[in-house]
Structure formats: structure tokens, C-alpha cells
Design an enzyme around this catalytic site. Structure first.
Site, PDB file in Angstrom:
ATOM      1  N   GLY A  53       3.770  -5.939   0.132  1.00  0.00           N
ATOM      2  CA  GLY A  53       3.816  -5.895   1.353  1.00  0.00           C
ATOM      3  C   GLY A  53       4.644  -7.338   1.937  1.00  0.00           C
ATOM      4  O   GLY A  53       5.603  -7.560   1.544  1.00  0.00           O
ATOM      5  N   PRO A  88       2.993  -0.694  -0.256  1.00  0.00           N
ATOM      6  CA  PRO A  88       3.967  -0.521   1.171  1.00  0.00           C
ATOM      7  C   PRO A  88       4.156   0.875   1.623  1.00  0.00           C
ATOM      8  O   PRO A  88       3.524   1.864   0.696  1.00  0.00           O
ATOM      9  CB  PRO A  88       4.736  -2.042   1.310  1.00  0.00           C
ATOM     10  CG  PRO A  88       5.050  -1.426  -0.601  1.00  0.00           C
ATOM     11  CD  PRO A  88       3.688  -1.315  -1.246  1.00  0.00           C
ATOM     12  N   TRP A  89       4.830   0.977   2.525  1.00  0.00           N
ATOM     13  CA  TRP A  89       5.205   2.101   2.665  1.00  0.00           C
ATOM     14  C   TRP A  89       6.913   2.632   1.677  1.00  0.00           C
ATOM     15  O   TRP A  89       7.734   4.004   2.670  1.00  0.00           O
ATOM     16  CB  TRP A  89       5.493   2.325   4.269  1.00  0.00           C
ATOM     17  CG  TRP A  89       6.338   1.505   5.225  1.00  0.00           C
ATOM     18  CD1 TRP A  89       5.136   0.706   5.831  1.00  0.00           C
ATOM     19  CD2 TRP A  89       7.059   1.240   5.386  1.00  0.00           C
ATOM     20  NE1 TRP A  89       5.894   0.105   7.064  1.00  0.00           N
ATOM     21  CE2 TRP A  89       7.316   0.495   6.003  1.00  0.00           C
ATOM     22  CE3 TRP A  89       8.290   1.868   4.737  1.00  0.00           C
ATOM     23  CZ2 TRP A  89       8.150  -0.667   6.982  1.00  0.00           C
ATOM     24  CZ3 TRP A  89       9.733   1.026   5.138  1.00  0.00           C
ATOM     25  CH2 TRP A  89       9.476   0.197   6.361  1.00  0.00           C
ATOM     26  N   CYS A 120      12.869  -4.635  -0.922  1.00  0.00           N
ATOM     27  CA  CYS A 120      12.692  -6.044  -0.974  1.00  0.00           C
ATOM     28  C   CYS A 120      13.640  -6.354  -0.904  1.00  0.00           C
ATOM     29  O   CYS A 120      13.780  -7.438  -0.994  1.00  0.00           O
ATOM     30  CB  CYS A 120      10.603  -5.561  -1.290  1.00  0.00           C
ATOM     31  SG  CYS A 120      11.330  -5.405  -2.940  1.00  0.00           S
ATOM     32  N   GLU A 179      13.696 -10.995   7.574  1.00  0.00           N
ATOM     33  CA  GLU A 179      14.199 -10.244   6.846  1.00  0.00           C
ATOM     34  C   GLU A 179      14.049  -8.929   7.898  1.00  0.00           C
ATOM     35  O   GLU A 179      12.787  -8.575   8.761  1.00  0.00           O
ATOM     36  CB  GLU A 179      12.503  -9.282   5.799  1.00  0.00           C
ATOM     37  CG  GLU A 179      13.114  -8.651   5.354  1.00  0.00           C
ATOM     38  CD  GLU A 179      11.584  -8.258   4.258  1.00  0.00           C
ATOM     39  OE1 GLU A 179      10.615  -8.496   4.970  1.00  0.00           O
ATOM     40  OE2 GLU A 179      12.065  -7.625   3.316  1.00  0.00           O
ATOM     41  N   GLU A 208       3.268  -9.713  -3.957  1.00  0.00           N
ATOM     42  CA  GLU A 208       4.706  -9.058  -4.073  1.00  0.00           C
ATOM     43  C   GLU A 208       5.226  -8.937  -1.920  1.00  0.00           C
ATOM     44  O   GLU A 208       5.291  -8.250  -1.385  1.00  0.00           O
ATOM     45  CB  GLU A 208       4.861  -7.936  -4.573  1.00  0.00           C
ATOM     46  CG  GLU A 208       4.122  -7.873  -6.260  1.00  0.00           C
ATOM     47  CD  GLU A 208       5.499  -8.315  -6.915  1.00  0.00           C
ATOM     48  OE1 GLU A 208       7.031  -8.658  -6.655  1.00  0.00           O
ATOM     49  OE2 GLU A 208       5.073  -8.720  -8.738  1.00  0.00           O
ATOM     50  N   GLY A 255       0.973 -10.818   3.644  1.00  0.00           N
ATOM     51  CA  GLY A 255       0.904 -11.551   2.030  1.00  0.00           C
ATOM     52  C   GLY A 255      -0.360 -13.025   2.555  1.00  0.00           C
ATOM     53  O   GLY A 255      -1.392 -12.868   1.465  1.00  0.00           O
ATOM     54  N   GLY A 271      -4.912  -1.579   7.620  1.00  0.00           N
ATOM     55  CA  GLY A 271      -4.554  -2.589   6.023  1.00  0.00           C
ATOM     56  C   GLY A 271      -5.312  -3.523   7.123  1.00  0.00           C
ATOM     57  O   GLY A 271      -6.391  -3.715   6.404  1.00  0.00           O
ATOM     58  N   LYS A 317      -5.294   1.388  -2.282  1.00  0.00           N
ATOM     59  CA  LYS A 317      -5.189   1.815  -1.254  1.00  0.00           C
ATOM     60  C   LYS A 317      -2.982   1.472  -0.949  1.00  0.00           C
ATOM     61  O   LYS A 317      -2.968   0.572  -0.324  1.00  0.00           O
ATOM     62  CB  LYS A 317      -5.266   0.330  -0.640  1.00  0.00           C
ATOM     63  CG  LYS A 317      -5.853   1.010   1.228  1.00  0.00           C
ATOM     64  CD  LYS A 317      -6.044   0.139   2.332  1.00  0.00           C
ATOM     65  CE  LYS A 317      -4.555  -0.710   2.724  1.00  0.00           C
ATOM     66  NZ  LYS A 317      -3.317   0.914   3.787  1.00  0.00           N
ATOM     67  N   PRO A 318      -2.909   2.967  -0.067  1.00  0.00           N
ATOM     68  CA  PRO A 318      -1.544   2.988   0.086  1.00  0.00           C
ATOM     69  C   PRO A 318      -1.558   2.461   1.037  1.00  0.00           C
ATOM     70  O   PRO A 318      -2.291   2.273   2.743  1.00  0.00           O
ATOM     71  CB  PRO A 318      -0.943   4.784  -0.609  1.00  0.00           C
ATOM     72  CG  PRO A 318      -2.791   5.170  -0.554  1.00  0.00           C
ATOM     73  CD  PRO A 318      -3.809   4.092  -0.340  1.00  0.00           C
TER      74      PRO A 318
END
Ligand code: NAD
Length: 499
Positions: free
Chosen positions: A235, A157-158, A291, A390, A257, A240, A215, A182-183
Site C-alpha cells: 500500500g 491495495p486496490w 507502484c 507519487e 511493499e 505503511g 484500513g 484484507k483487500p
């Protein structure tokens, strides 16, 4: 620092040890969230380019150039990666700061050293890997060994691009796998440098490949590729679930995750000054985009008013500013869509009847950039959206409770189960809480102490599987059982012999 950075003008795939030349592809601007200006151009890898990257990983894996290399030689290369990350820490932190808006100091002192340590830890752990030998069965010996799994798809993720990606890369490589990374399409800027570092350290061509893009295009093509053996995904919960379903179709193993809505429980038996520092760090570090953020702060009624007053005063005093400024504690949010989402939760909170103590709008004094004033609210019900969803930003929600049992019930009343924080010097209360709270990790009288030895991951909606420590061994290796007769030819059933 900022002015010395060499910013790549184009960001392309890295396959078989080469950066692919920009072709006629879909492009995405890479944005600096502190200025809203484009920094670079991302050339998105389509399914064909992902296929090239996966095939490169597969070929390198089958060739044995890394997968069958001795652990000692692999360790030497991975320790060089550690050293080079340390050597280039300023540049990596600078590029990451430009692209994420995370304060440079946090990147330089925490994220990048953390990334370097992953290569040290996992290479050392792999060098201690052991098999099993069972000799209980008469006439046979049974051995159980661990082998690399194959081609690992690593999707990150970022909100901690280099750190979170290196957590995956270091473990996958230490156990002999080949990878395609893959970022996030929002934060690809520092990965060109990371690929150069891996190359310089001696990772053989094709063992680590990079693809960039969204994505739904690049990520999906990678997760569903038949030559990918495992998918390590970090992510959001929505993506996910999609990735997990795709991977399951291909019988790939996964770690998921995902998000969190962590309870930070403060009992009146705590050292309240330390708990206050810890509660602020848990929600506002990394610009609140973590997270593991302690976003639901559960505080015992007897101490609540004083604690909340102090928390709000310190929140108002947070230094918001240019992420490169060493005094900055809170930089801009990652992108405009995300900023709007976080600010949208202020209206949700108001509509639900929560009390807004501070924050909730764009921060003053900035002509550009996704800067907001950090938000603190109080609510009486854990059922509200601001307690259940979240927000992933600098948004703290207080809930008061009377008893430990009540706090544990509120903590567990969540679809998430990633982290919980607990502040108390009452040993009985601590041991009860750590037994009863359903999460992957509990931090007791401390905050944000991630350690690669400690398996990390969540329960419930926060995901499945663990990475770190024994979790990485389980995930990045495949067990192989071998049965060998020890005393000459073993009796074998004889079929098809006429009586
Ligand atoms: P995201 O799910 O939007 O994206 C994460 C990555 O997945 C990106 O690289 C993205 O391009 C890719 N992706 C998205 N959809 C995909 C698809 N269909 N197929 C394949 N790849 C796909 O998440 P984000 O917004 O980048 O990150 C924030 C989220 O990550 C938050 O929910 C946060 O809690 C979570 N997170 C979890 C952890 C953890 O360790 N549990 C750590 C950091 C962040």
C-alpha cells in the site's frame, strides 16, 4: 462479458470456510468507476469479527490440518487453485474490471494469469525446500530446518487486487501458514469468487479467511491482533508506516511493499523505438496506477526533443474508454478522490513552472466515470513535487540530462527506491547504472516483467523486505536449529554437586 457477470449483492467476511451473514454492521458502497454506480455493498468487519477470523486461522494452524500437511499434498491443492483460477479467469477479470476500471484485456492477459502462476511457482518452490545439516562439530550434529511461521495477515491495495493478494496468499500457503486476507475496501468485488475457488480446490476451512473494511478499522484490528505472527502489507507509504509501527509493537515480522517514483532512464545508445514503447507502457498500463510506474522519464538531451514529441503524440492517441472494450488502453481512475488527487498535480506542476505537453482534465465524451486525459509534463528540476511525490496516475514527467552520471544522480535523488528502468545498448553504461542505482529492481531494455522467482520490494521509502523467490522463503518460514549429540550422552555441565 459485462452482462454475463453475476455480481454479489453483499460482500462479507469469510471465516472457517463460511461467508458470514450480513449483520447490523457499517456498510460501504462498492463503486464501478466507469459509471460511478454502486455495484454491491461491503459489510465492514469490526475488531470482533477480525478476532473471529484470526482465531479461525490460529485454530487451523495449531490443528496441523495444513501446517503439518505433507508438502506434496499441499502442492496438489495449490495446483488445483491455479487450475481453477485459469478456469474462472474471465469471471475474475470481469469482476475486477467492473470494480477497478483496469482494462479487461490487461486483467485477463496479465493480472489473472499472473495470479494463477503464483500458486504454481510457490508450490513448486516449497516442494524443493531444504534444510541444513552441520557435522563439523565433534560429537554433535546440528540441523537447521524451516517451519511455517503461523498466522499471516495479508493486506493489499486496490490497484491489482487479485494479483497482488494471490502473490501473498500463494507464498504464505505454500510454506504452510494460515492466513487472514484484507483487500482494499475500494476493490473487494472479486474476492468472494476467489474464496469459493480456494474452498473448491480443497484448502481446509479456516486456513484462508477474508475480512473486508477500511484500513483504520478492519486493517488496524488485523495488524495489531496478538495472534497474528506476520504482516505482509502492500500500500501507500503513509499507511505503511502506521502498520509497520503497530506490527513492531507486537514483535511481528513484516514486509512493506510501498510506493515508488521510478526513474526511467533513456540513453541515446538505446533502441529508441523499443524504449518509446516501453516508456509508454511503464507509465500508462493499469491506468497509470502502478507502484512500479516509470513516472520520471529521464531522457538524454541529444535525443530528448524527438523522443518527447513522439511520446506526446502517442499519449494523445491513447484509446480512453470503457474498460470492457477490447480496444481500450486507458480506463477510468479508481475513485473520485483519487481522480481529484491526480488532477490536482496538474496545478502543482503549473505552479512549479513545469511545461504541460498534454492532458490534465476530465476526458471528453463521458457523461459519467472517472476518466481523464493522460498527462505529460517537462521540468528542469528533480526537486519539484511532481518529481518527488507519487502521483499514482497517468502522469508522465520528463527531465533531460547530459551524462549517465547525471542521470544516476537524479534517479537516486528520491525518497523512494522501488524500481528503475534503463534503456541502452552500451554495455559499460548499463553495468555502471545497475551498480549505482539504489532500488529493489532494475529493468534493462524491458518493462514490467515481474517474476515470482525474483524477490520484489524496495529500499528507502519504498519499503522493507522482499517477497518472491528467496524473499518469500525467508519471510514465510521460521528457522529452527536443533543440536543433537551423535555418540551417546553428551557431556553436560554438572551444577549443585557438593565437592
Ligand atoms: P493504502 O495504503 O491506502 O491501502 C492499502 C491497504 O492497506 C488497504 O487494504 C487499506 O485498507 C489498508 N490500510 C490502510 N491503512 C491501514 C492501517 N492503518 N492499518 C491497516 N491497514 C491499513 O494504499 P492504496 O491507496 O490502496 O494503494 C496504493 C498504494 O499502494 C500506492 O502508494 C502504491 O505505490 C502502493 N503499491 C505498492 C506496491 C508494491 O509492491 N510496492 C504494489 C501496489 C501498490
Amino acid at each position: 462479458m459485462k452482462s454475463n457477470l453475476v455480481v454479489p449483492s453483499a460482500l462479507c467476511s469469510f471465516i472457517r470456510g463460511q461467508f458470514i451473514a450480513p449483520a447490523d454492521q457499517h456498510t460501504l458502497p462498492v463503486i464501478d468507476p466507469s459509471t460511478e454506480q454502486a455495484l454491491s455493498l461491503l459489510y465492514e468487519a469490526d475488531a470482533k469479527e477480525v478476532d473471529l477470523a484470526v482465531k479461525a486461522a490460529r485454530d487451523s494452524f495449531e490443528s496441523g490440518v495444513w501446517s503439518r500437511q505433507s508438502t506434496d499434498k499441499r502442492q496438489a491443492v495449490l495446483l488445483r487453485v491455479r487450475d481453477l483460477i485459469r478456469q474462472h479467469a474471465q469471471e475474475l477479470a470481469g469482476l475486477e474490471c467492473l470494480n477497478t476500471g483496469i482494462p479487461y484485456q490487461q486483467l485477463k492477459n496479465l493480472h489473472i494469469p499472473g495470479a494463477a502462476f503464483q500458486f504454481q511457482y510457490h508450490s513448486e518452490a516449497a516442494s524443493q525446500l531444504k534444510g541444513e545439516l552441520h557435522q563439523q562439530r565433534s560429537g554433535y550434529q546440528i540441523q537447521v530446518s524451516r517451519e511455517p511461521v503461523g498466522v499471516a495477515a495479508l493486506i493489499s491495495p486496490w490497484n491489482g487486487p487479485i494479483n497482488l493478494s494471490c502473490t501473498k496468499l500463494a507464498a504464505a500457503l505454500a510454506y504452510g501458514n494460515s492466513c487472514v486476507l484484507k483487500p482494499s475496501e475500494f476493490t473487494p468485488l472479486a474476492f468472494k469468487k476467489l474464496m469459493e475457488i480456494l474452498n473448491e480446490a480443497g484448502i481446509p476451512d479456516g486456513v484462508v479467511n477474508l475480512v473486508n473494511g477500511r484500513g483504520s478499522i478492519t486493517g488496524a484490528a488485523l495488524a495489531e491482533h496478538p495472534e497474528v505472527d506476520l504482516v505482509s502489507f502492500t500500500g501507500g507509504c503513509t499507511s505503511g508506516k502506521v502498520v509497520n509501527a503497530i506490527a513492531a509493537q507486537g514483535m511481528k515480522r513484516t514486509t512493506m511493499e510501498l510506493g515508488g517514483k521510478s526513474a526511467n532512464i533513456i540513453l541515446d545508445s538505446a533502441d529508441l523505438d523499443v524504449a518509446l514503447d516501453g516508456a509508454l507502457a511503464a507509465i500508462f498500463m493499469t491506468n497509470g496506477q502502478q507502484c512500479l510506474a516509470g513516472s520520471r522519464i529521464l531522457v538524454q538531451k541529444s535525443i530528448a526533443k524527438d523522443f518527447i514529441d513522439k511520446f506526446v503524440a502517442r499519449t494523445r492517441a491513447l484509446r480512453i474508454g470503457d474498460p470492457f472494450d477490447p480496444n481500450t488502453e486507458l480506463g477510468p481512475l479508481a475513485n473520485q478522490t483519487h481522480m481529484n488527487k491526480v488532477l490536482g498535480y496538474v496545478k502543482v506542476a503549473r505552479d512549479e513552472g513545469a511545461t504541460l505537453h498534454c492532458g490534465g482534465g476530465r476526458a471528453s465524451g463521458f457523461e459519467r466515470g472517472f476518466y481523464i486525459d493522460p498527462i505529460v509534463v517537462s521540468t528542469s528540476s528533480n526537486d519539484m513535487k511532481i518529481c518527488q511525490e507519487e502521483v499514482f496516475g497517468p502522469f508522465a514527467t520528463f527531465i533531460e540530462f547530459d551524462t549517465l552520471e547525471e542521470a544516476i544522480t537524479i534517479a537516486n535523488d528520491s525518497t523512494f527506491g522501488l524500481i528503475s528502468y534503463l534503456w541502452s545498448n552500451d554495455l559499460a553504461a548499463v553495468t555502471t547504472a545497475i551498480r549505482e542505482i539504489r532500488v529493489g529492481t532494475i529493468w534493462v531494455n524491458t518493462t514490467l516483467v515481474g517474476d515470482p522467482r525474483a524477490p520484489f520490494g524496495g529500499v528507502k521509502g519504498s519499503g522493507t523486505g522482499r517477497e518472491g523467490g528467496v524473499g518469500s522463503v525467508e519471510f514465510y518460514t521460521e528457522l529452527k536449529s536443533v543440536v543433537i549429540p551423535t555418540g551417546g550422552p553428551a557431556p553436560v555441565p554438572k551444577l549443585g554437586i557438593p565437592h
